[in-house]
Design a protein around this motif. Structure first.
Motif, PDB file in Angstrom:
ATOM      1  N   ASP A 137       1.111  -1.146  -0.036  1.00 34.42           N
ATOM      2  CA  ASP A 137       0.449  -0.323  -0.063  1.00 34.42           C
ATOM      3  C   ASP A 137       1.005   0.991   0.844  1.00 34.42           C
ATOM      4  N   ALA A 138       1.831   1.466   0.797  1.00 37.88           N
ATOM      5  CA  ALA A 138       2.764   2.495   0.960  1.00 37.88           C
ATOM      6  C   ALA A 138       3.304   3.148  -0.700  1.00 37.88           C
ATOM      7  N   LEU A 139       3.495   1.914  -1.551  1.00 34.58           N
ATOM      8  CA  LEU A 139       4.335   1.971  -2.594  1.00 34.58           C
ATOM      9  C   LEU A 139       3.778   2.217  -3.523  1.00 34.58           C
ATOM     10  N   ASN A 140       1.666   1.987  -3.416  1.00 32.10           N
ATOM     11  CA  ASN A 140       0.977   2.346  -4.274  1.00 32.10           C
ATOM     12  C   ASN A 140       0.497   3.897  -4.150  1.00 32.10           C
ATOM     13  N   LEU A 141       0.526   4.522  -2.972  1.00 31.50           N
ATOM     14  CA  LEU A 141      -0.050   5.401  -2.265  1.00 31.50           C
ATOM     15  C   LEU A 141       1.193   6.627  -3.280  1.00 31.50           C
ATOM     16  N   ALA A 142       2.813   6.145  -3.071  1.00 31.11           N
ATOM     17  CA  ALA A 142       3.888   6.593  -3.628  1.00 31.11           C
ATOM     18  C   ALA A 142       3.349   7.859  -4.758  1.00 31.11           C
ATOM     19  N   MET A 143       3.317   5.958  -5.599  1.00 33.68           N
ATOM     20  CA  MET A 143       3.121   6.455  -7.014  1.00 33.68           C
ATOM     21  C   MET A 143       1.088   7.163  -7.259  1.00 33.68           C
ATOM     22  N   VAL A 144       0.968   6.915  -6.818  1.00 36.18           N
ATOM     23  CA  VAL A 144      -0.455   7.754  -6.470  1.00 36.18           C
ATOM     24  C   VAL A 144      -0.276   9.149  -6.283  1.00 36.18           C
ATOM     25  N   THR A 145       0.502   9.310  -5.295  1.00 31.55           N
ATOM     26  CA  THR A 145       0.683  10.710  -5.336  1.00 31.55           C
ATOM     27  C   THR A 145       1.863  11.480  -6.407  1.00 31.55           C
ATOM     28  N   LEU A 146       2.700  10.258  -6.912  1.00 26.53           N
ATOM     29  CA  LEU A 146       2.954  11.120  -8.320  1.00 26.53           C
ATOM     30  C   LEU A 146       2.442  11.334  -9.753  1.00 26.53           C
ATOM     31  N   ALA A 147       1.724  10.669  -9.511  1.00 26.25           N
ATOM     32  CA  ALA A 147       0.812  10.388 -10.888  1.00 26.25           C
ATOM     33  C   ALA A 147       0.109  11.644 -10.889  1.00 26.25           C
ATOM     34  N   LYS A 148      -0.499  12.029 -10.102  1.00 23.06           N
ATOM     35  CA  LYS A 148      -1.238  13.158 -10.043  1.00 23.06           C
ATOM     36  C   LYS A 148      -0.472  14.641  -9.501  1.00 23.06           C
ATOM     37  N   HIS A 149       0.783  14.467  -9.429  1.00 22.49           N
ATOM     38  CA  HIS A 149       1.951  15.335  -9.580  1.00 22.49           C
ATOM     39  C   HIS A 149       2.170  15.555 -11.046  1.00 22.49           C
ATOM     40  N   TYR A 150       2.153  14.594 -12.017  1.00 23.27           N
ATOM     41  CA  TYR A 150       2.499  15.089 -12.775  1.00 23.27           C
ATOM     42  C   TYR A 150       1.190  15.237 -13.828  1.00 23.27           C
ATOM     43  N   GLY A 151      -0.157  14.920 -13.208  1.00 25.05           N
ATOM     44  CA  GLY A 151      -1.309  15.208 -14.245  1.00 25.05           C
ATOM     45  C   GLY A 151      -2.236  14.332 -14.663  1.00 25.05           C
ATOM     46  N   VAL A 152      -2.037  12.887 -14.303  1.00 24.02           N
ATOM     47  CA  VAL A 152      -2.617  12.190 -15.144  1.00 24.02           C
ATOM     48  C   VAL A 152      -3.631  12.485 -14.220  1.00 24.02           C
ATOM     49  N   PRO A 153      -5.139  12.300 -15.127  1.00 24.67           N
ATOM     50  CA  PRO A 153      -6.996  13.006 -14.799  1.00 24.67           C
ATOM     51  C   PRO A 153      -7.085  11.645 -14.321  1.00 24.67           C
ATOM     52  N   HIS A 154      -7.064  10.159 -14.277  1.00 21.60           N
ATOM     53  CA  HIS A 154      -8.092   9.065 -14.239  1.00 21.60           C
ATOM     54  C   HIS A 154      -6.846   7.592 -13.053  1.00 21.60           C
ATOM     55  N   ILE A 155      -6.938   8.222 -12.179  1.00 21.39           N
ATOM     56  CA  ILE A 155      -5.614   7.455 -10.865  1.00 21.39           C
ATOM     57  C   ILE A 155      -6.460   6.194 -10.608  1.00 21.39           C
ATOM     58  N   LEU A 156      -6.352   4.974 -10.291  1.00 16.26           N
ATOM     59  CA  LEU A 156      -6.576   3.638  -9.461  1.00 16.26           C
ATOM     60  C   LEU A 156      -5.873   3.304  -9.246  1.00 16.26           C
ATOM     61  N   SER A 157      -6.015   2.575  -7.831  1.00 17.59           N
ATOM     62  CA  SER A 157      -5.423   2.009  -6.863  1.00 17.59           C
ATOM     63  C   SER A 157      -5.679   0.281  -6.373  1.00 17.59           C
ATOM     64  N   ARG A 158      -5.358   0.202  -5.776  1.00 17.63           N
ATOM     65  CA  ARG A 158      -5.027  -1.229  -5.392  1.00 17.63           C
ATOM     66  C   ARG A 158      -4.963  -0.791  -3.698  1.00 17.63           C
ATOM     67  N   MET A 159      -5.466  -1.228  -2.475  1.00 21.59           N
ATOM     68  CA  MET A 159      -5.738  -1.534  -1.363  1.00 21.59           C
ATOM     69  C   MET A 159      -6.170  -2.780  -0.707  1.00 21.59           C
ATOM     70  N   ALA A 174      -6.712   3.877   3.478  1.00 21.37           N
ATOM     71  CA  ALA A 174      -7.955   4.698   2.236  1.00 21.37           C
ATOM     72  C   ALA A 174      -7.957   6.152   1.710  1.00 21.37           C
ATOM     73  N   GLU A 175      -7.675   6.526   3.344  1.00 16.05           N
ATOM     74  CA  GLU A 175      -7.710   8.239   2.799  1.00 16.05           C
ATOM     75  C   GLU A 175      -6.519   8.306   2.851  1.00 16.05           C
ATOM     76  N   PRO A 176      -5.841   8.292   2.710  1.00 18.95           N
ATOM     77  CA  PRO A 176      -4.208   8.985   2.159  1.00 18.95           C
ATOM     78  C   PRO A 176      -4.270   8.332   0.819  1.00 18.95           C
ATOM     79  N   LEU A 177      -4.836   7.440   0.551  1.00 20.23           N
ATOM     80  CA  LEU A 177      -4.956   7.172  -0.857  1.00 20.23           C
ATOM     81  C   LEU A 177      -5.760   8.179  -1.988  1.00 20.23           C
ATOM     82  N   ARG A 178      -6.967   8.519  -1.301  1.00 13.02           N
ATOM     83  CA  ARG A 178      -7.714   9.777  -2.090  1.00 13.02           C
ATOM     84  C   ARG A 178      -7.358  10.833  -1.392  1.00 13.02           C
ATOM     85  N   ILE A 179      -6.541  10.577  -0.305  1.00  7.98           N
ATOM     86  CA  ILE A 179      -6.019  12.250  -0.567  1.00  7.98           C
ATOM     87  C   ILE A 179      -5.187  13.099  -1.732  1.00  7.98           C
ATOM     88  N   GLY A 180      -4.565  11.269  -1.639  1.00  7.06           N
ATOM     89  CA  GLY A 180      -3.294  11.899  -2.475  1.00  7.06           C
ATOM     90  C   GLY A 180      -3.462  11.814  -4.204  1.00  7.06           C
TER      91      GLY A 180
END
Length: 225
Positions: free
Chosen positions: A76-98, A104-110
């Motif tokens: 989950d920690a790696l997924n959170l890091a990837m989600v955060t980077l995806a948001k930083h680079y402007g990916v419009p649609h981001i999904l994550s396994r948990m 849950a909340e960190p991934l949403r915030i990320g």
């Protein structure tokens, strides 16, 4: 659409395969060279060997042009890091396994637009299979506020031979429930029914309802004449 997937495990490769079959351009990132080779040769996806949370690898994999990104890494920690980077680079649609609910909340915030809990999904599927064995499949929407179930119409049951309009107007049919799909025979295409559609024995229906009405819907469909 260009889709970037972080993780070439069973979930990542299966997801890539389905997306390739649907005509999407897919790129997979994984540290395992064997998994990357499999993604290229067997799945038909592009594959980039390296860490999915490395900015260099993400940029090489084309994260700036990705329309969607799926983080299905081993933790989950790696997924959170990837989600955060995806948001930083402007990916419009981001999904994550948990795996663990605490993320849950960190991934949403990320920046995750969709979070799929593999444990909750598996448990929910098994519970439904035990509690509702007659239901062929069940889907959940809006965090479980809406259920869509697939049911067969038994022979000699109350609804067999009746129209969708008759059923909708029946006082026993749970309020707020709706028949949204109809399949006359197993090999026929699913159709959207109208009021005059007749429910034939051994056909299949899709019904949308509230969780509290599941038993009522099933009992109504299966009741005998």
């Amino acid at each position: 659409m260009y889709v970037l997937i972080g993780g070439a495990g069973l979930v990542g490769l299966s997801l890539a395969q389905k997306l390739v079959e649907l005509g999407h351009t897919v790129a997979v990132i994984d540290i395992d060279p064997i998994a990357c080779r499999y993604a290229r040769e067997q799945v038909g996806a592009m594959a980039f060997e390296g860490s999915a949370v490395s900015t260099e690898v993400l940029l090489e994999a084309g994260i700036r042009k990705a329309g969607s990104l799926a983080a299905v890494l081993r933790s989950d920690a790696l997924n959170l890091a990837m989600v955060t980077l995806a948001k930083h680079y402007g990916v419009p649609h981001i999904l994550s396994r948990m795996r663990h609910r605490d993320f849950a909340e960190p991934l949403r915030i990320g920046g995750a637009n969709h979070i799929i809990s593999t444990v909750e999904l598996s448990v929910s599927t098994m519970v439904n299979a035990i509690e509702y064995p007659q239901v062929e499949s069940m889907m959940h929407f809006e965090q479980g506020q809406i259920e869509v179930l697939k049911l067969s119409i038994p022979n000699n049951c109350y609804v067999a031979g009746r129209s969708v309009a008759e059923i909708a107007q029946d006082s026993q049919f749970p309020t707020g429930s709706l028949i949204i799909g109809y399949q006359p025979h197993p090999h026929d295409d699913l159709m959207i029914p109208n009021g005059s559609t007749i429910l034939e024995p051994h056909s299949t229906v899709l019904i949308v309802t509230k969780p509290g009405c599941l038993h009522q819907v099933i009992d109504f469909i299966e009741q005998r004449c």
